[in-house]
Design a protein around this motif. Structure first.
Motif, short mmCIF file in Angstrom:
data_model
loop_
_atom_site.label_atom_id
_atom_site.label_comp_id
_atom_site.label_asym_id
_atom_site.label_seq_id
_atom_site.Cartn_x
_atom_site.Cartn_y
_atom_site.Cartn_z
N MET A 69 0.84 -1.20 0.00
CA MET A 69 0.00 0.00 0.00
C MET A 69 0.87 1.24 0.00
SD MET A 69 -2.72 -1.44 2.84
CE MET A 69 -3.67 0.07 2.86
N ASP A 70 0.63 2.13 -0.97
CA ASP A 70 1.47 3.32 -1.13
C ASP A 70 0.83 4.55 -0.49
OD1 ASP A 70 2.93 1.59 -2.65
OD2 ASP A 70 2.80 2.73 -4.51
N ALA A 71 1.70 5.44 0.01
CA ALA A 71 1.31 6.79 0.43
C ALA A 71 2.24 7.73 -0.30
CB ALA A 71 1.43 6.95 1.94
N CYS A 72 1.71 8.38 -1.34
CA CYS A 72 2.56 9.04 -2.33
C CYS A 72 3.09 10.42 -1.94
CB CYS A 72 1.82 9.15 -3.65
SG CYS A 72 1.31 7.54 -4.30
N GLY A 73 2.35 11.16 -1.12
CA GLY A 73 2.84 12.47 -0.72
C GLY A 73 2.82 13.51 -1.82
N THR A 74 2.03 13.27 -2.87
CA THR A 74 1.89 14.26 -3.94
C THR A 74 0.82 15.28 -3.56
OG1 THR A 74 0.32 12.75 -4.99
CG2 THR A 74 2.59 12.69 -5.78
N GLU A 75 0.72 16.34 -4.34
CA GLU A 75 -0.32 17.33 -4.08
C GLU A 75 -1.68 16.66 -4.18
OE1 GLU A 75 -1.88 21.66 -5.79
OE2 GLU A 75 -0.07 20.73 -6.61
N GLY A 76 -2.49 16.79 -3.14
CA GLY A 76 -3.78 16.11 -3.11
C GLY A 76 -3.68 14.68 -2.63
N GLY A 77 -2.47 14.22 -2.32
CA GLY A 77 -2.29 12.84 -1.88
C GLY A 77 -1.62 12.73 -0.53
N MET A 78 -1.92 13.67 0.35
CA MET A 78 -1.33 13.67 1.69
C MET A 78 -2.26 13.05 2.74
SD MET A 78 1.69 15.04 1.69
CE MET A 78 2.76 16.17 0.77
N GLY A 79 -3.37 12.48 2.31
CA GLY A 79 -4.35 11.96 3.25
C GLY A 79 -3.92 10.66 3.91
N TYR A 80 -4.77 10.20 4.81
CA TYR A 80 -4.50 8.97 5.56
C TYR A 80 -5.82 8.26 5.83
CZ TYR A 80 -3.20 5.97 9.54
OH TYR A 80 -3.00 4.90 10.38
N ASP A 81 -5.98 7.08 5.24
CA ASP A 81 -7.23 6.34 5.41
C ASP A 81 -7.17 5.52 6.70
OD1 ASP A 81 -9.58 4.92 5.21
OD2 ASP A 81 -9.39 4.59 3.06
N ALA A 226 0.22 -7.18 -4.83
CA ALA A 226 -0.82 -6.23 -5.22
C ALA A 226 -0.45 -4.83 -4.75
CB ALA A 226 -2.16 -6.65 -4.62
N ILE A 227 -0.80 -3.84 -5.57
CA ILE A 227 -0.55 -2.44 -5.20
C ILE A 227 -1.87 -1.68 -5.08
CG2 ILE A 227 -0.17 -1.87 -7.64
CD1 ILE A 227 1.60 0.43 -6.77
N VAL A 228 -2.05 -1.02 -3.94
CA VAL A 228 -3.17 -0.12 -3.72
C VAL A 228 -2.64 1.09 -2.94
CG1 VAL A 228 -4.95 -1.93 -3.76
CG2 VAL A 228 -3.90 -1.27 -1.59
N HIS A 229 -3.53 2.00 -2.56
CA HIS A 229 -3.10 3.22 -1.86
C HIS A 229 -3.88 3.42 -0.57
CE1 HIS A 229 -1.55 3.70 -5.88
NE2 HIS A 229 -0.74 4.64 -5.43
N PHE A 230 -3.19 3.97 0.44
CA PHE A 230 -3.90 4.26 1.70
C PHE A 230 -3.84 5.74 2.05
CE2 PHE A 230 0.43 3.63 3.13
CZ PHE A 230 0.58 4.37 4.30
N ASN A 231 -3.51 6.55 1.04
CA ASN A 231 -3.43 8.00 1.27
C ASN A 231 -4.59 8.76 0.63
OD1 ASN A 231 -2.26 7.34 -1.30
ND2 ASN A 231 -1.42 9.39 -1.44
N HIS A 232 -5.62 8.02 0.21
CA HIS A 232 -6.79 8.67 -0.40
C HIS A 232 -8.07 8.14 0.26
CE1 HIS A 232 -5.01 10.96 -3.70
NE2 HIS A 232 -4.14 9.97 -3.82
N PRO A 233 -8.36 8.62 1.47
CA PRO A 233 -9.57 8.16 2.16
C PRO A 233 -10.85 8.52 1.44
CG PRO A 233 -8.59 10.03 3.30
CD PRO A 233 -7.60 9.60 2.27
N GLU A 234 -10.77 9.49 0.54
CA GLU A 234 -11.96 9.90 -0.22
C GLU A 234 -12.28 8.96 -1.39
OE1 GLU A 234 -8.60 11.29 -2.70
OE2 GLU A 234 -8.97 11.16 -0.54
#
Length: 264
Positions: A69-81, A226-234
């Protein structure tokens, strides 16, 4: 008295020399120079997600899946699910979390909590979330590292940040966008980072619907990464991954961390 003075001077000189040799900045510049010298004449021929040296599967045929699970730290991607993480904790689902340096800075307490949880292991997702190139190639509109020096910074600065905060150096590296050239992969390996791609594109940068996420895992076999993201709770990632976990567990799959198996 004179002998003592000479002894003291020599001791201080030795101490000064020792300090200079262990100075982190001095050490770091020497590391960069050695990497540059070793690879400066190598011209890459590949560019993509699955170039030579990128590990995309676990070395097993067992019904196991590594959830990364990635947390990218890009603009708009600083969230935390936090709800997705809470679900993994409740169901005891391990995962490897690839975290970017900027995301760490914005989520320091959450990062420390994740790093201290034995259910998770921390991977290196780069300093500034750049594609890994030795000649500035881009992916998805994001400029890659311009040269070897910038590539070393992208990998090593975040590896050292993670180590400083956790007392454990990350073993795995995934670049921003997961794009590489094969020389960049060799450089990452020289920095003692195993480059990890994926065999299942789980949420396409947190853009998939829950239904598409389910479909992405439809034909999984043993040993998938598998790759998913955990920095986009929305996004729909949480809903989709929870459905996937329930379905795959019912089918007899087990979730593991990358370090539970060798990679291929």
């Amino acid at each position: 008295m004179k002998k003592f003075s000479i002894f003291l001077s020599l001791s201080l000189l030795a101490l000064s020399a020792n300090s200079a040799s262990t100075n982190p900045s001095n050490d770091y510049e020497k590391l960069k120079q050695s990497i540059e010298k070793k690879y400066e004449k190598q011209i890459p021929k590949e560019w993509g997600e699955k170039v030579k040296g990128v590990k995309t599967k676990l070395n097993t045929n067992k019904k196991v899946i590594a959830l990364t699970m990635d947390a990218c730290g890009t603009e708009g991607g600083m969230g935390y699910d936090k709800h997705l993480i809470a679900y993994l904790e409740k169901e005891k689902i391990p995962a490897t979390l690839f975290v970017n340096g900027r995301w760490i800075d914005q989520n320091l307490e959450n990062f420390k909590s994740l790093a201290s949880n034995s259910l998770f292991e921390i991977g290196n997702h780069g300093h500034l979330h750049k594609p890994a190139s030795v000649e500035g190639k881009s992916a998805y509109g994001i400029n890659g590292t311009a040269n070897i020096s910038e590539l070393v910074d992208e990998i090593e600065l975040n590896a050292r940040k993670i180590e400083e905060l956790t007392n454990k150096r990350p073993k795995y590296f995934r670049s921003g966008t997961a794009y590489y050239d094969e020389v960049a992969v060799k450089i990452a390996n020289s920095l003692k980072q195993e480059v990890v791609g994926f065999s299942v594109l789980g949420d396409a940068g947190a853009t998939y619907t829950a239904k598409k996420i389910e479909k992405a895992f439809e034909d999984v076999k043993g040993g998938e990464i598998a790759i998913v993201h955990f920095n986009h709770p929305e996004s729909y990632t949480r809903e989709g991954i929870i459905r996937v976990i329930k379905k795959l567990k019912a089918e007899g799959f087990t979730f593991v961390k990358l370090s539970d198996y060798s990679l291929k």
